[in-house]
Design a protein around this motif. Sequence first.
Motif, PDB file in Angstrom:
ATOM      1  N   LEU A 127       0.819  -1.216   0.000  1.00 27.96           N
ATOM      2  CA  LEU A 127       0.000   0.000   0.000  1.00 27.96           C
ATOM      3  C   LEU A 127       0.849   1.260   0.000  1.00 27.96           C
ATOM      4  N   PHE A 128       2.138   1.152   0.362  1.00 30.50           N
ATOM      5  CA  PHE A 128       3.029   2.306   0.405  1.00 30.50           C
ATOM      6  C   PHE A 128       3.534   2.720  -0.975  1.00 30.50           C
ATOM      7  N   TYR A 129       3.419   1.823  -1.957  1.00 27.80           N
ATOM      8  CA  TYR A 129       4.021   2.075  -3.267  1.00 27.80           C
ATOM      9  C   TYR A 129       2.946   2.319  -4.323  1.00 27.80           C
ATOM     10  N   PRO A 130       3.251   3.182  -5.308  1.00 29.01           N
ATOM     11  CA  PRO A 130       2.270   3.482  -6.346  1.00 29.01           C
ATOM     12  C   PRO A 130       2.017   2.289  -7.259  1.00 29.01           C
TER      13      PRO A 130
ATOM     14  N   TYR B 199      -0.952   3.801  -5.183  1.00 33.73           N
ATOM     15  CA  TYR B 199      -1.198   3.684  -3.756  1.00 33.73           C
ATOM     16  C   TYR B 199      -2.558   3.052  -3.485  1.00 33.73           C
ATOM     17  N   GLY B 200      -2.593   2.242  -2.422  1.00 28.82           N
ATOM     18  CA  GLY B 200      -3.831   1.579  -2.051  1.00 28.82           C
ATOM     19  C   GLY B 200      -4.161   0.384  -2.903  1.00 28.82           C
TER      20      GLY B 200
END
Length: 322
Positions: free
Chosen positions: A113-116, A118-119
């Motif tokens: 979830l921290f990396y594009p 995102y979510g």
Amino acid sequence: MNCLAELEPCVGKYCARTVLNNSTCLFTDCQKCARGFRPSQDICVPCTHSAKLYDYMYLIFMFNITAVLHFFYVDKSFALVKKKKNNLQDSKIALVYTLPLVECTLALITTFLFYPPYGSFKLNSCEPKEISDWYSVLYNPQIDYDTQLNCTQEIAYPFYSFVMVYLLLVVVFMLVLRPISKYTLFQNGSYAIFINKSTFSALYFVPMIFLIHTIAAGVIYYTYPIITLVVFLISNNFHLSSSVSEEPNKNSLVDSIKKLTTKRNFLIQIVHVYFYAFGIIALTGLHTWFDLLYLLCVPLPLLFFIASYKHTNPKQVSTYCQ
């Protein structure tokens, strides 16, 4: 294209220019690209490729390493506790084994979830093209043999930093969840030994994984399917050998199969089957439906051991050698 033709080429393998204004041909000097970009023909381009199955399997491989080491040290502490006390509930023991798996899973999900984007569980990446992409620090050029131009960057974005963030979160979730579980679920002193010993062990092996990944990430990335298959073939062989009767006889095969079907040995076999399947999927990439047939090889090590066990008594080998 006219703007690019007028630019002087950048020195070094991983130095490039960042576009400031394309319409006015405004670029930065040759330098390292920003995070999430990689050099391509002396221009920093964004990492927009979707990660491949092999890339996801690499991240899961690092997840597997931490989870297996957690299980190993929990199992080791279990053996010590069992010698002293036998009044341990199976349900509580299962919770002790489940707790590290929950920690590692939460850390992996949070890292995604921290990396594009995102979510999402998808990753935008710059596909590693060669092993040097993992070691850009070794390719900083020297200008006139005097000044070194720093172009160190994460070319294999985000796989290099992803593992580091994941390992950091493993420690964070461990330090948060284990004290809570110790005082809510495992108030018995026997179970506290599980928590304490496995936690202290993790505080050693997680930094070691971090250090090994920092140094050898590129080597691991290109070899992890083979590492998985070879290591767990050897591991399974040791486990099977230690679980069966030492001297084959008429009833030894039946007795050995009964031993292998105990709770602990059965779960260990399930873990080995999982890693065989994992290694085969990572190695083949499942590019075609035909690749699924390779999964039929998963039970072969166990079947081969059962079929050849009675012919491999070490005492018989020693007799033949004499």
